[in-house]
Design an enzyme around this catalytic site. Structure first.
Site, PDB file in Angstrom:
ATOM      1  CB  CYS A   6      -0.967  -0.002   1.180  1.00 13.96           C
ATOM      2  SG  CYS A   6      -0.187  -0.292   2.788  1.00 13.96           S
ATOM      3  CG  HIS A  27      -0.374   4.499   3.979  1.00 12.75           C
ATOM      4  ND1 HIS A  27      -0.921   4.365   5.235  1.00 12.75           N
ATOM      5  CD2 HIS A  27       0.066   3.247   3.622  1.00 12.75           C
ATOM      6  CE1 HIS A  27      -0.812   3.096   5.635  1.00 12.75           C
ATOM      7  NE2 HIS A  27      -0.230   2.411   4.672  1.00 12.75           N
TER       8      HIS A  27
END
Length: 362
Positions: free
Chosen positions: A145, A269
């Protein structure tokens, strides 16, 4: 005996001509997001089969208006399946992905089990879609990710200016550590609310009792660590950024330095990126290239306080980019800030987009 209507017959023929899809890990955190994505997009599948552990078997989940029953993961689970999506831990994928592939399914795996296998392509559809066809083991891998968060933007810039060096600092949400990460942050935040926590050295430990996936308190704190220990003092997340960026972009000698930090954010993120290219590149060049990318949203007007944040990006599919600057002291270099939902594009969405890509072959 009544003759089936032409409409029913046509619908049956259409379904028979569509590939059958299996979702392994259908009841997990990423699997749940995957089902939301499936429901939000055009139904291109014949059968959709939901698979999970014995504990979750029997659960009912609605997919495209049809209530489906989750079945237990067994070898027979993959009979008649054309594409199998795996949203399970590495150790499960290592065993079951090859079994699914041996049954004739094309496996799209979201774990880290096969990412660096030279016979398994690591695919981001916006960057290297052609690699999805080169799968000698019948398996396609989905990137980590953190790496994925910046790939759509960097892929676009690499095509135009040739990426040479990459320095990345990541600010990673606790959901990257799974449900335990989310619960830990919520619990610790509740514990410190209204207290004097954070005013004295190391006093946060008193508010972080119980098991935690993190090596230090996460509420009101940042932890310069994500993943497991690798050689040279690097973390596994930092090595993934380096190794996966090289493989996805097709630059085996790309110079990469990464520092991965866990921050008290639930989802999405963020990455501060310093990228050096082989040709001169300007802020205007970056804006033009990224504005042409359908899966990238440019939010870059610092005078008006416009830039991406995790709070804004969570729940959305695109990658968001802001704070674009020409480096003051480094030739042919750009600074930018990238944010992406780590449960969507960072996991479920990219996996599903690979499946949509493969489905075109059927």
């Amino acid at each position: 005996m009544a003759t089936p209507s032409p409409l029913f017959t046509q619908e049956l023929e259409d379904n028979l001509s569509k590939p059958n899809l299996a979702l392994v890990g259908a009841t997990g955190a990423v699997g749940t997001v995957m089902i939301d994505i499936i429901n939000s997009r055009e139904n291109i599948w014949g059968e959709i089969r939901l698979i999970a552990s014995k504990r979750s078997a029997g659960k009912k989940i609605s997919v495209h208006g049809e209530e489906l029953t989750v079945i237990e993961l067994t070898e027979d689970s993959f009979d008649g399946i054309d594409i199998a999506l795996f949203d399970v831990p590495d150790e499960i994928s290592e065993i079951w992905a090859p079994i699914a592939a041996s049954k004739g399914a094309v496996v799209v795996d979201n774990s880290g089990a096969f990412r660096m296998d030279p016979e398994v392509p690591l695919v981001v559809p916006e960057v290297n879609p052609e690699e999805a066809k080169h799968r000698p083991k019948g398996i396609i891998s989905n990137p980590n990710c953190t790496t994925l968060t910046m790939m759509a933007a960097l892929g676009a810039l690499h095509r135009g200016w040739g990426l040479k060096e990459l320095v990345v600092s990541s600010y990673q949400a606790v959901s990257g550590a799974g449900a335990a990460g989310i619960e830990t942050l919520k619990k610790e935040t509740s514990n410190v609310a209204g207290s004097t926590a954070g005013e004295q050295s190391d006093d946060l430990k008193a508010f972080s009792q119980g098991e935690s996936p993190f090596p230090a308190p996460i509420a009101m704190n940042v932890i310069p660590w994500a993943g497991s220990l690798k050689g040279g003092g690097f973390s596994s997340e930092e090595m993934k950024v380096r190794d996966e960026s090289r493989k996805i972009l097709g630059i085996p000698d790309l110079k990469v330095a990464a520092t991965c930090v866990r921050v008290p954010v639930l989802i999405s993120h963020s990455l501060a990126v310093h990228a050096t290219f082989s040709k001169p590149i300007t802020v205007a060049d970056v804006h033009k290239a990224l504005e042409a990318e359908p899966t990238v949203v440019l939010m870059d007007d610092p005078e008006q306080g416009i830039w991406p944040t995790p709070s804004l990006v969570t729940g959305q599919d695109p990658t968001f980019v802001g704070r674009v600057r020409s480096s003051l002291d480094f030739p042919n270099s750009i600074e930018l800030f990238v944010v992406g939902d780590n449960l969507r594009k960072g996991a479920a969405l990219n996996t599903y987009e690979i499946a949509e890509l493969v489905a075109q072959e059927f």
